[in-house]
Scaffold this motif. Structure first.
Motif, mmCIF file in Angstrom:
data_model
loop_
_atom_site.group_PDB
_atom_site.id
_atom_site.type_symbol
_atom_site.label_atom_id
_atom_site.label_comp_id
_atom_site.label_asym_id
_atom_site.label_seq_id
_atom_site.Cartn_x
_atom_site.Cartn_y
_atom_site.Cartn_z
ATOM 1 N N ARG A 198 0.694 -1.328 -0.219
ATOM 2 C CA ARG A 198 -0.546 0.027 0.262
ATOM 3 C C ARG A 198 0.426 1.141 -0.113
ATOM 4 N NH1 ARG A 198 -3.141 -3.031 3.950
ATOM 5 N NH2 ARG A 198 -1.886 -1.570 5.586
ATOM 6 N N PHE A 199 1.625 1.375 0.910
ATOM 7 C CA PHE A 199 2.538 2.540 1.443
ATOM 8 C C PHE A 199 2.909 2.960 -0.599
ATOM 9 C CE2 PHE A 199 6.852 4.843 1.344
ATOM 10 C CZ PHE A 199 6.009 5.201 2.669
ATOM 11 N N LEU A 200 4.030 1.285 -1.174
ATOM 12 C CA LEU A 200 4.233 1.480 -2.568
ATOM 13 C C LEU A 200 3.660 2.698 -3.534
ATOM 14 C CD1 LEU A 200 6.751 -1.465 -3.029
ATOM 15 C CD2 LEU A 200 7.182 0.651 -2.746
ATOM 16 N N HIS A 201 1.882 2.126 -3.483
ATOM 17 C CA HIS A 201 1.475 2.228 -4.408
ATOM 18 C C HIS A 201 0.424 3.961 -3.806
ATOM 19 C CE1 HIS A 201 -2.570 2.196 -6.508
ATOM 20 N NE2 HIS A 201 -3.565 2.585 -5.996
ATOM 21 N N ARG A 202 0.526 3.656 -3.287
ATOM 22 C CA ARG A 202 0.137 5.296 -2.231
ATOM 23 C C ARG A 202 1.330 6.429 -2.962
ATOM 24 N NH1 ARG A 202 -5.125 5.205 -2.706
ATOM 25 N NH2 ARG A 202 -6.095 3.838 -0.681
ATOM 26 N N PHE A 203 1.821 6.412 -2.747
ATOM 27 C CA PHE A 203 3.237 7.163 -2.787
ATOM 28 C C PHE A 203 4.244 6.537 -3.968
ATOM 29 C CE2 PHE A 203 2.577 6.842 1.876
ATOM 30 C CZ PHE A 203 1.841 8.027 1.872
ATOM 31 N N ARG A 204 3.820 6.213 -5.189
ATOM 32 C CA ARG A 204 4.292 6.294 -6.357
ATOM 33 C C ARG A 204 4.601 7.065 -6.826
ATOM 34 N NH1 ARG A 204 -1.110 4.212 -8.226
ATOM 35 N NH2 ARG A 204 -1.680 4.826 -9.473
#
Length: 367
Positions: A198-204
């Motif tokens: 989720r972290f990678l997805h939100r701040f991609r």
């Protein structure tokens, strides 16, 4: 000079597109802001090149700082300031459009806290150069001149706004972290997802930008690890954040429209400040209530075993001989799931998020 004119012409289209985007509804605004963000990143790179050429033409003398020589970078500083505003708005609009789950609030507010800190430092650097303008006279020596008061007051008001936003975001994610320690925050058990994904997805979107520096999931875990901090200490720190934000907002409300450079939109700006102020006051009141009600429990050294239960439902006994083997297996699995849950207080209250005063900043209560 030709490069300067070309750069200014290049800025016209992104700036025109930005004003056009702001005329759309909030959903389209966020989607289109994500599309034009890379244009501003490229524009910043071009502006930095022009700034370096201007430094040579004007024989600009750098300001000595602890980190070395610091040049003004007038054009690229403005572009970077605008890019940071767009990036912050993209993440804030996610709250308004209800794109985030409540279990993601700590992550999102923590990252916005970081962006606002970067933005504040950028404004501080700009303020340093604005208040230390030097020019080269006919004898070849450098002399200082006073900067326009309007420019200084505008930067001061922007810095105060950044501080207020950052304190609110920091107060929110610290409060949630404190309530996670007390067991009042219930995270969903997601089978096909995990926090790092989720972290990678939100701040991609940040990964395609040259600046600011992208933070990793490891940074997030390290900076939100509060094993050596009690819930009471976190809540007290959150109170200080909300009180500091309240002070900054009240100072902004006391400023004149001419100082704020908000002559044509002062009413809307004041309304937003008052909404942010109500968020601060509501969270301060609620945190005082939580401290008053749960103070004996907030410090694990003072908590009694009778104050905490592992689940709101009784655990079934898997060793009952009258039950069938299938039922026993099922109950063992149920017991294992219940043990994995975070402890709940006896009142069985859980955290509640309400965006009733401002669409970007939540009011935290226990219900």
């Amino acid at each position: 000079l030709n490069q300067l004119h070309h750069n200014i012409n290049r800025q016209l289209k992104p700036l025109t597109d930005l004003y056009r985007i702001l005329c759309h509804n909030r959903s389209r605004q966020r989607r289109n802001l994500c599309k034009v963000l890379n244009d501003w990143d490229l524009l910043q790179e071009e502006a930095e090149h022009i700034d370096k050429e201007l430094q040579k033409l004007t024989h600009e003398e750098p300001i000595m700082t602890d980190e070395g020589d610091s040049y003004s970078f007038h054009l690229s500083s403005w572009v970077y300031h605008t890019k940071l505003e767009l990036l912050e708005d993209i993440f804030f609009l996610g709250f308004e459009l209800e794109l985030y789950g409540t279990h993601e609030f700590v992550m999102i507010y923590w990252y916005i806290d970081y962006l606002l800190g970067v933005h504040y430092q950028h404004l501080e650097r700009t303020h340093m150069h604005i208040t230390d303008i030097k020019y080269k006279d006919q004898h070849g020596s450098y002399r200082s001149t006073s900067s326009p008061a309007s420019s200084v007051s505008l930067l001061v008001s922007q810095q105060m706004m950044m501080m207020a936003k950052q304190d609110i975001c920091r107060g929110i994610h610290r409060t949630i972290s404190a309530l996670q320690k007390t067991g009042h925050v219930i995270s969903p058990q997601l089978e096909f997802d995990d926090e790092s994904t989720r972290f990678l997805h939100r701040f991609r979107i940040c990964r395609t930008l040259g600046s600011p520096t992208i933070l990793s999931y490891k940074d997030f875990k390290e900076m939100t690890q509060f094993d050596n901090v009690t819930a009471l200490e976190l809540i007290n720190a959150s109170l200080q954040n909300f009180q500091a934000a309240r002070s900054s907002i009240e100072s902004l409300l006391a400023m004149e429209p001419l100082e704020l450079k908000m002559d044509f939109c002062h009413v809307n700006f004041t309304k937003e400040l008052r909404d942010m102020l109500r968020v601060c006051i509501a969270n301060i009141v609620n945190l005082h209530k939580i401290i008053e009600e749960y103070k004996p429990m907030l410090d694990p050294n003072n908590a009694k075993e009778s104050d905490i239960i592992t689940t709101s439902k009784p655990i079934l006994d898997p060793n009952n001989d009258q039950e069938s083997s299938d039922t026993t297996t099922s109950r063992k699995q149920q017991k294992k799931k219940q043990k994995s849950k975070k402890p709940l207080r006896k009142d069985n209250k859980i955290v509640n998020f309400e965006f009733k005063y401002h669409p970007w900043y939540t009011v935290i209560t226990l219900k």
